[in-house]
Design a protein around this motif. Structure first.
Motif, PDB file in Angstrom:
ATOM      1  N   PHE A 129      37.142  68.998  85.686  1.00  0.00           N
ATOM      2  CA  PHE A 129      38.063  68.827  84.563  1.00  0.00           C
ATOM      3  C   PHE A 129      39.343  68.086  84.932  1.00  0.00           C
ATOM      4  O   PHE A 129      40.212  67.890  84.092  1.00  0.00           O
ATOM      5  N   ASN A 130      39.479  67.662  86.190  1.00  0.00           N
ATOM      6  CA  ASN A 130      40.628  66.865  86.597  1.00  0.00           C
ATOM      7  C   ASN A 130      40.274  65.383  86.628  1.00  0.00           C
ATOM      8  O   ASN A 130      39.130  64.998  86.375  1.00  0.00           O
ATOM      9  N   GLY A 131      41.229  64.564  86.974  1.00  0.00           N
ATOM     10  CA  GLY A 131      41.008  63.131  87.025  1.00  0.00           C
ATOM     11  C   GLY A 131      42.139  62.454  87.771  1.00  0.00           C
ATOM     12  O   GLY A 131      42.969  63.112  88.409  1.00  0.00           O
ATOM     13  N   GLY A 132      42.177  61.134  87.677  1.00  0.00           N
ATOM     14  CA  GLY A 132      43.176  60.390  88.430  1.00  0.00           C
ATOM     15  C   GLY A 132      43.664  59.151  87.712  1.00  0.00           C
ATOM     16  O   GLY A 132      43.223  58.813  86.613  1.00  0.00           O
ATOM     17  N   ILE A 133      44.600  58.480  88.366  1.00  0.00           N
ATOM     18  CA  ILE A 133      45.222  57.257  87.868  1.00  0.00           C
ATOM     19  C   ILE A 133      44.581  56.063  88.574  1.00  0.00           C
ATOM     20  O   ILE A 133      44.526  56.013  89.799  1.00  0.00           O
ATOM     21  N   GLY A 134      44.062  55.108  87.804  1.00  0.00           N
ATOM     22  CA  GLY A 134      43.402  53.948  88.378  1.00  0.00           C
ATOM     23  C   GLY A 134      44.371  52.939  88.966  1.00  0.00           C
ATOM     24  O   GLY A 134      45.587  53.005  88.752  1.00  0.00           O
ATOM     25  N   ASP A 135      43.829  51.968  89.709  1.00  0.00           N
ATOM     26  CA  ASP A 135      44.653  50.979  90.394  1.00  0.00           C
ATOM     27  C   ASP A 135      45.503  50.167  89.413  1.00  0.00           C
ATOM     28  O   ASP A 135      46.680  49.893  89.680  1.00  0.00           O
ATOM     29  N   ASP A 136      44.911  49.748  88.311  1.00  0.00           N
ATOM     30  CA  ASP A 136      45.661  48.945  87.343  1.00  0.00           C
ATOM     31  C   ASP A 136      46.826  49.735  86.760  1.00  0.00           C
ATOM     32  O   ASP A 136      47.930  49.198  86.577  1.00  0.00           O
ATOM     33  N   GLN A 137      46.585  51.010  86.480  1.00  0.00           N
ATOM     34  CA  GLN A 137      47.647  51.841  85.915  1.00  0.00           C
ATOM     35  C   GLN A 137      48.747  52.092  86.948  1.00  0.00           C
ATOM     36  O   GLN A 137      49.934  52.127  86.597  1.00  0.00           O
ATOM     37  N   LEU A 138      48.362  52.259  88.211  1.00  0.00           N
ATOM     38  CA  LEU A 138      49.361  52.439  89.271  1.00  0.00           C
ATOM     39  C   LEU A 138      50.260  51.206  89.381  1.00  0.00           C
ATOM     40  O   LEU A 138      51.490  51.328  89.509  1.00  0.00           O
ATOM     41  N   ALA A 139      49.638  50.031  89.339  1.00  0.00           N
ATOM     42  CA  ALA A 139      50.417  48.794  89.419  1.00  0.00           C
ATOM     43  C   ALA A 139      51.339  48.669  88.212  1.00  0.00           C
ATOM     44  O   ALA A 139      52.505  48.251  88.339  1.00  0.00           O
ATOM     45  N   GLU A 184      49.277  59.089  95.634  1.00  0.00           N
ATOM     46  CA  GLU A 184      49.505  57.684  95.297  1.00  0.00           C
ATOM     47  C   GLU A 184      50.542  57.546  94.181  1.00  0.00           C
ATOM     48  O   GLU A 184      51.384  56.640  94.204  1.00  0.00           O
ATOM     49  N   VAL A 185      50.462  58.460  93.214  1.00  0.00           N
ATOM     50  CA  VAL A 185      51.427  58.434  92.121  1.00  0.00           C
ATOM     51  C   VAL A 185      52.812  58.807  92.627  1.00  0.00           C
ATOM     52  O   VAL A 185      53.816  58.165  92.279  1.00  0.00           O
ATOM     53  N   LEU A 186      52.892  59.830  93.470  1.00  0.00           N
ATOM     54  CA  LEU A 186      54.179  60.228  94.027  1.00  0.00           C
ATOM     55  C   LEU A 186      54.788  59.108  94.872  1.00  0.00           C
ATOM     56  O   LEU A 186      56.010  58.908  94.863  1.00  0.00           O
ATOM     57  N   ASP A 187      53.947  58.386  95.599  1.00  0.00           N
ATOM     58  CA  ASP A 187      54.459  57.285  96.410  1.00  0.00           C
ATOM     59  C   ASP A 187      55.151  56.242  95.538  1.00  0.00           C
ATOM     60  O   ASP A 187      56.177  55.670  95.932  1.00  0.00           O
ATOM     61  N   VAL A 188      54.592  56.009  94.352  1.00  0.00           N
ATOM     62  CA  VAL A 188      55.203  55.063  93.425  1.00  0.00           C
ATOM     63  C   VAL A 188      56.493  55.640  92.854  1.00  0.00           C
ATOM     64  O   VAL A 188      57.539  54.990  92.821  1.00  0.00           O
ATOM     65  N   LEU A 189      56.435  56.899  92.411  1.00  0.00           N
ATOM     66  CA  LEU A 189      57.599  57.524  91.787  1.00  0.00           C
ATOM     67  C   LEU A 189      58.765  57.670  92.764  1.00  0.00           C
ATOM     68  O   LEU A 189      59.933  57.575  92.364  1.00  0.00           O
ATOM     69  N   GLN A 190      58.442  57.925  94.028  1.00  0.00           N
ATOM     70  CA  GLN A 190      59.479  58.197  95.021  1.00  0.00           C
ATOM     71  C   GLN A 190      59.860  56.965  95.842  1.00  0.00           C
ATOM     72  O   GLN A 190      60.553  57.077  96.850  1.00  0.00           O
ATOM     73  N   ASP A 191      59.442  55.798  95.379  1.00  0.00           N
ATOM     74  CA  ASP A 191      59.786  54.547  96.054  1.00  0.00           C
ATOM     75  C   ASP A 191      61.311  54.416  96.135  1.00  0.00           C
ATOM     76  O   ASP A 191      62.013  54.592  95.142  1.00  0.00           O
ATOM     77  N   LYS A 192      61.817  54.127  97.292  1.00  0.00           N
ATOM     78  CA  LYS A 192      63.273  54.035  97.490  1.00  0.00           C
ATOM     79  C   LYS A 192      63.897  52.889  96.721  1.00  0.00           C
ATOM     80  O   LYS A 192      65.117  52.839  96.548  1.00  0.00           O
TER      81      LYS A 192
END
Length: 363
Positions: free
Chosen positions: A300-310, A353-361
């Motif tokens: 029942f979980n899922g993830g964020i795809g590469d295009d959405q991350l970009a 991967e999402v946190l890495d984007v959100l926490q980018d300095k």
């Protein structure tokens, strides 16, 4: 019936169910830790968020401290500073016209019909405020609206539409016409992604139900007021249920799930027809032997795809360049510390991967 179930709800339940009811899989979104985060966010917005938890006990409307949070009316005095916008938030109504019963893990009672009373309480509370928008953060009706687990078969789609109508007729009483519906796993159990994109007509409801914006996008952003950007994620961009009801499981996501969960791999090996029957959630002990954050690897979980991350990275960069603060909404949890005991049970598959984007300095 819906009316009889509402009248039989105890006054104590109604008091505790101030604005929303969380599902068995996602109740932890509004744990004490999550409520702390919500209160911190609300302190800069005076958001009429009311969590029906023991820690809060009822509605919360937190005033703005203009000196601490400059994104308020600059002409207002410190005593009467006004927020730049208010919004309503509820999630996981997850209604179905079904008798009360324990959840899948038998750790709590599910009061399905009472969720209509809770939704009505939410709308009544929201109507006491001037809101810019309201967000329902996924799982509006239950999996059981779509699937008869005893008979092991899909129910007629009309049954789910009628029960969606029970909810949407209540939400249609909202004074605020601007609603955001994020996509959760239970939306995908009940409707195809095409239906969720184009909109589902709920009987007797004036408020449309759709999980995409006017451009047909499931992840998008908008500016509710100067200096602010709201970012809506599609946390089932990568999911075995990505395509929605009766469209077949997504094979790439299924392979990813099986590679990280031996229980799922064994189930698929023994039941290869699941790709077509979609019989995964609520069927086998998928948490068996999973420890720590590995427990996020469930159907029942899922993830964020590469295009959405970009895209998310671009949105945050644009917001930073414009001097905007961001609010991000996702049906699945993004940070492991917001799951009880760091269990990871309702965590994004690729949360890091999402946190890495959100926490980018850079931001």
């Amino acid at each position: 019936s819906s009316s009889s179930s509402s009248s039989s709800s105890s006054s104590r339940e109604r008091q505790l169910a101030a604005t929303f009811r969380s599902s068995p899989h996602h109740r932890q979104q509004f744990s004490a830790a999550a409520n702390t985060n919500i209160r911190r966010m609300a302190s800069s917005l005076a958001v009429p968020i009311a969590a029906s938890t023991a820690s809060s006990g009822g509605p919360v409307d937190i005033p703005v401290d203009r000196q601490q949070h400059p994104y308020t009316n600059a002409d207002a005095s410190a005593a009467d500073a006004q927020p730049v916008f208010r919004f309503g938030l509820l999630a996981d109504i997850q209604y179905t016209d079904t008798e009360d019963r324990p959840n899948h893990n038998r750790t709590q009672w599910r009061r399905y019909r009472n969720s209509l009373s809770v939704a009505a309480n939410a709308v009544e509370y929201f109507n006491a405020h001037d809101l810019h928008f309201v967000i329902h953060n996924g799982d509006i009706i239950d999996h059981q609206c779509a699937f008869d687990f005893a008979a092991d078969e899909f129910r007629p789609k009309q049954e789910g539409l009628e029960q969606l109508g029970d909810v949407m007729r209540i939400l249609s009483k909202s004074n605020c016409p601007d609603w955001v519906f994020t996509i959760g796993n239970h939306e995908l159990y009940n409707f195809s992604r095409a239906e969720l994109r184009d909109g589902v007509t709920a009987p007797g409801a004036s408020l449309p139900f759709k999980c995409a914006n006017s451009r047909g996008e499931f992840y998008y952003s908008f500016n509710p007021a100067p200096g602010w950007r709201v970012i809506v994620l599609d946390s089932y961009d990568v999911s075995i249920y990505k395509k929605g009801r009766e469209q077949g499981l997504d094979k790439e996501a299924l392979e990813l799930l099986c590679a990280n969960n031996a229980n799922a791999a064994k189930w698929v090996e023994d039941n290869p027809q699941v790709v077509d029957t979609e019989r995964m959630s609520g069927t086998f002990p998928y948490f068996k032997d999973l420890t720590g954050l590995a427990a996020r690897w469930v159907p029942f979980n899922g993830g964020i795809g590469d295009d959405q991350l970009a895209w998310l990275q671009q949105e945050l960069g644009a917001a930073a360049a414009a001097g905007e603060r961001c609010l991000l909404f996702s049906h699945l949890l993004v940070h492991p510390d917001t799951t009880p005991g760091r269990s990871g049970r309702t965590l994004l598959w690729n949360y890091q991967e999402v946190l890495d984007v959100l926490q980018d300095k850079a931001w």
